[in-house]
Design a protein around this motif. Sequence first.
Motif, PDB file in Angstrom:
ATOM      1  N   ALA A   7       4.502  49.355  40.653  1.00 55.29           N
ATOM      2  CA  ALA A   7       5.175  50.031  41.760  1.00 55.29           C
ATOM      3  C   ALA A   7       4.326  51.216  42.178  1.00 55.29           C
ATOM      4  O   ALA A   7       3.662  51.850  41.340  1.00 55.29           O
ATOM      5  N   GLY A   8       4.312  51.504  43.463  1.00 54.82           N
ATOM      6  CA  GLY A   8       3.628  52.704  43.923  1.00 54.82           C
ATOM      7  C   GLY A   8       4.354  53.947  43.446  1.00 54.82           C
ATOM      8  O   GLY A   8       5.569  53.950  43.262  1.00 54.82           O
ATOM      9  N   GLU A   9       3.603  55.009  43.226  1.00 58.83           N
ATOM     10  CA  GLU A   9       4.179  56.246  42.708  1.00 58.83           C
ATOM     11  C   GLU A   9       5.311  56.771  43.599  1.00 58.83           C
ATOM     12  O   GLU A   9       6.296  57.335  43.129  1.00 58.83           O
ATOM     13  N   ARG A  10       5.176  56.574  44.918  1.00 59.74           N
ATOM     14  CA  ARG A  10       6.196  57.071  45.848  1.00 59.74           C
ATOM     15  C   ARG A  10       7.123  55.968  46.360  1.00 59.74           C
ATOM     16  O   ARG A  10       7.926  56.205  47.270  1.00 59.74           O
ATOM     17  N   THR A  11       7.021  54.778  45.773  1.00 61.95           N
ATOM     18  CA  THR A  11       7.931  53.706  46.175  1.00 61.95           C
ATOM     19  C   THR A  11       9.346  54.030  45.730  1.00 61.95           C
ATOM     20  O   THR A  11       9.567  54.439  44.587  1.00 61.95           O
ATOM     21  N   ARG A  12      10.310  53.839  46.612  1.00 58.71           N
ATOM     22  CA  ARG A  12      11.698  54.179  46.323  1.00 58.71           C
ATOM     23  C   ARG A  12      12.459  52.922  45.916  1.00 58.71           C
ATOM     24  O   ARG A  12      12.638  52.006  46.713  1.00 58.71           O
ATOM     25  N   TYR A  13      12.883  52.895  44.654  1.00 57.02           N
ATOM     26  CA  TYR A  13      13.729  51.812  44.143  1.00 57.02           C
ATOM     27  C   TYR A  13      15.032  52.417  43.633  1.00 57.02           C
ATOM     28  O   TYR A  13      15.043  53.520  43.077  1.00 57.02           O
ATOM     29  N   LEU A  14      16.098  51.696  43.798  1.00 57.82           N
ATOM     30  CA  LEU A  14      17.382  52.079  43.220  1.00 57.82           C
ATOM     31  C   LEU A  14      17.873  50.945  42.339  1.00 57.82           C
ATOM     32  O   LEU A  14      17.722  49.765  42.683  1.00 57.82           O
ATOM     33  N   TRP A  15      18.446  51.296  41.172  1.00 56.62           N
ATOM     34  CA  TRP A  15      18.997  50.285  40.284  1.00 56.62           C
ATOM     35  C   TRP A  15      20.133  50.904  39.467  1.00 56.62           C
ATOM     36  O   TRP A  15      20.219  52.130  39.342  1.00 56.62           O
ATOM     37  N   PRO A  16      21.013  50.090  38.933  1.00 53.98           N
ATOM     38  CA  PRO A  16      22.117  50.622  38.110  1.00 53.98           C
ATOM     39  C   PRO A  16      21.587  51.337  36.866  1.00 53.98           C
ATOM     40  O   PRO A  16      20.543  50.960  36.308  1.00 53.98           O
ATOM     41  N   ASP A  17      22.298  52.351  36.415  1.00 55.30           N
ATOM     42  CA  ASP A  17      21.895  53.080  35.204  1.00 55.30           C
ATOM     43  C   ASP A  17      21.776  52.149  34.005  1.00 55.30           C
ATOM     44  O   ASP A  17      20.948  52.378  33.111  1.00 55.30           O
ATOM     45  N   SER A  18      22.585  51.108  33.998  1.00 53.39           N
ATOM     46  CA  SER A  18      22.575  50.199  32.850  1.00 53.39           C
ATOM     47  C   SER A  18      21.247  49.460  32.702  1.00 53.39           C
ATOM     48  O   SER A  18      20.933  48.969  31.617  1.00 53.39           O
ATOM     49  N   TYR A  19      20.458  49.396  33.764  1.00 55.00           N
ATOM     50  CA  TYR A  19      19.147  48.722  33.665  1.00 55.00           C
ATOM     51  C   TYR A  19      18.186  49.505  32.771  1.00 55.00           C
ATOM     52  O   TYR A  19      17.333  48.922  32.117  1.00 55.00           O
ATOM     53  N   ASP A  20      18.278  50.834  32.807  1.00 55.70           N
ATOM     54  CA  ASP A  20      17.419  51.698  31.984  1.00 55.70           C
ATOM     55  C   ASP A  20      15.934  51.369  32.183  1.00 55.70           C
ATOM     56  O   ASP A  20      15.157  51.315  31.228  1.00 55.70           O
ATOM     57  N   LEU A  21      15.539  51.131  33.427  1.00 51.73           N
ATOM     58  CA  LEU A  21      14.135  50.833  33.729  1.00 51.73           C
ATOM     59  C   LEU A  21      13.270  52.080  33.555  1.00 51.73           C
ATOM     60  O   LEU A  21      13.725  53.206  33.740  1.00 51.73           O
ATOM     61  N   ARG A  22      12.000  51.860  33.195  1.00 45.06           N
ATOM     62  CA  ARG A  22      11.060  52.960  32.971  1.00 45.06           C
ATOM     63  C   ARG A  22       9.897  52.844  33.951  1.00 45.06           C
ATOM     64  O   ARG A  22       9.352  51.762  34.158  1.00 45.06           O
ATOM     65  N   ARG A  23       9.502  53.974  34.545  1.00 44.53           N
ATOM     66  CA  ARG A  23       8.317  54.029  35.411  1.00 44.53           C
ATOM     67  C   ARG A  23       7.255  54.806  34.656  1.00 44.53           C
ATOM     68  O   ARG A  23       7.411  55.999  34.382  1.00 44.53           O
ATOM     69  N   ILE A  24       6.154  54.133  34.339  1.00 45.12           N
ATOM     70  CA  ILE A  24       5.121  54.712  33.475  1.00 45.12           C
ATOM     71  C   ILE A  24       3.821  54.826  34.270  1.00 45.12           C
ATOM     72  O   ILE A  24       3.286  53.816  34.746  1.00 45.12           O
ATOM     73  N   PRO A  25       3.271  56.026  34.429  1.00 45.23           N
ATOM     74  CA  PRO A  25       2.024  56.192  35.177  1.00 45.23           C
ATOM     75  C   PRO A  25       0.860  55.423  34.535  1.00 45.23           C
ATOM     76  O   PRO A  25       0.744  55.368  33.306  1.00 45.23           O
ATOM     77  N   VAL A  26       0.039  54.826  35.385  1.00 40.04           N
ATOM     78  CA  VAL A  26      -1.159  54.122  34.925  1.00 40.04           C
ATOM     79  C   VAL A  26      -2.339  55.065  35.128  1.00 40.04           C
ATOM     80  O   VAL A  26      -2.653  55.466  36.245  1.00 40.04           O
TER      81      VAL A  26
END
Length: 310
Positions: free
Chosen positions: A243-262
Amino acid sequence: MDLDAVRTFVAAADAGQFQDAATPLSITQQAVSKRIAALEKDLQVRLFNRTARGAQLTIDGQTFLPHARELLRVEARADASVRPGRRALRVDVHSRRIAPAVLLQDFHRAHPRIELDVVTLDADVHAAMAAVEAGAVDATFHAVPIPARHLPDGIRTARVIDEHHELLVGPRHALAHARTVTPAQLAAHRIWMPGMAPGTEWADYYDELAAAFGLTIDLVGPVFGNEALLAEIADSAELATFAGERTRYLWPDSYDLRRIPVRGPAPIYPMSLIWRDDNPHPALATLRDHLDSRRVRSPDTEVWLPTWVS
């Protein structure tokens, strides 16, 4: 219908005298009479009774007057809709989730009086450039893997976005607790990006990125949209995506997704603003200045860019 004749009719109705209507229109009294006579002939009714005291509207003239005023208002709106500086600046952002849309919203906050028409063309750089060339949009944002000497005549580009990558993973993924990841670390993991169309500039970019670091970018699978993609990644211990650093995604809290810088090196997806150099819209120059002032140069000393970036 001759709108000059309609304009003359309204002026004469307001003035009550053909001579008084002639002066603001910068024509002669004779020209006023000729225009109104032609309009009456076209409508097949008499609009004025000519008397020694002036011109008085007939019943048909009184009926026609509000419609005549509306015709002139519509003419003014039609003119303003396309005249540079009066119509909205039409900009393609390809997707409302990605960095160009974020920057364009920032531009709107900084310049709220400039009207914007934000569109999302389903197009690669070649089709989007053709839309700019044809005047369908004033500007678009795309990576431009085309040498400047091969651009169509009159097309200009300026690199305005250096977008960092983030790895998007679910809580059970092996890299879920990493603060950063390197491209080398990703070689052992499956990067899932279904539906990426071959031959597009972004497909060429990811092909080169994968070859440079030995990545496995999996394009297999039907495309059910971003929401379905996020749900699959949240539920998987193996799947990840970029995902791009400034890409806007929304998801339910239950997903607990992580965005990790490369990082180390930091892959950069370069995007340019594309416009026609003869476009007279004054807001276009304001947008270019704004983007140039907001461009974030990467603080990383070690970055990776595709070979077609000069």
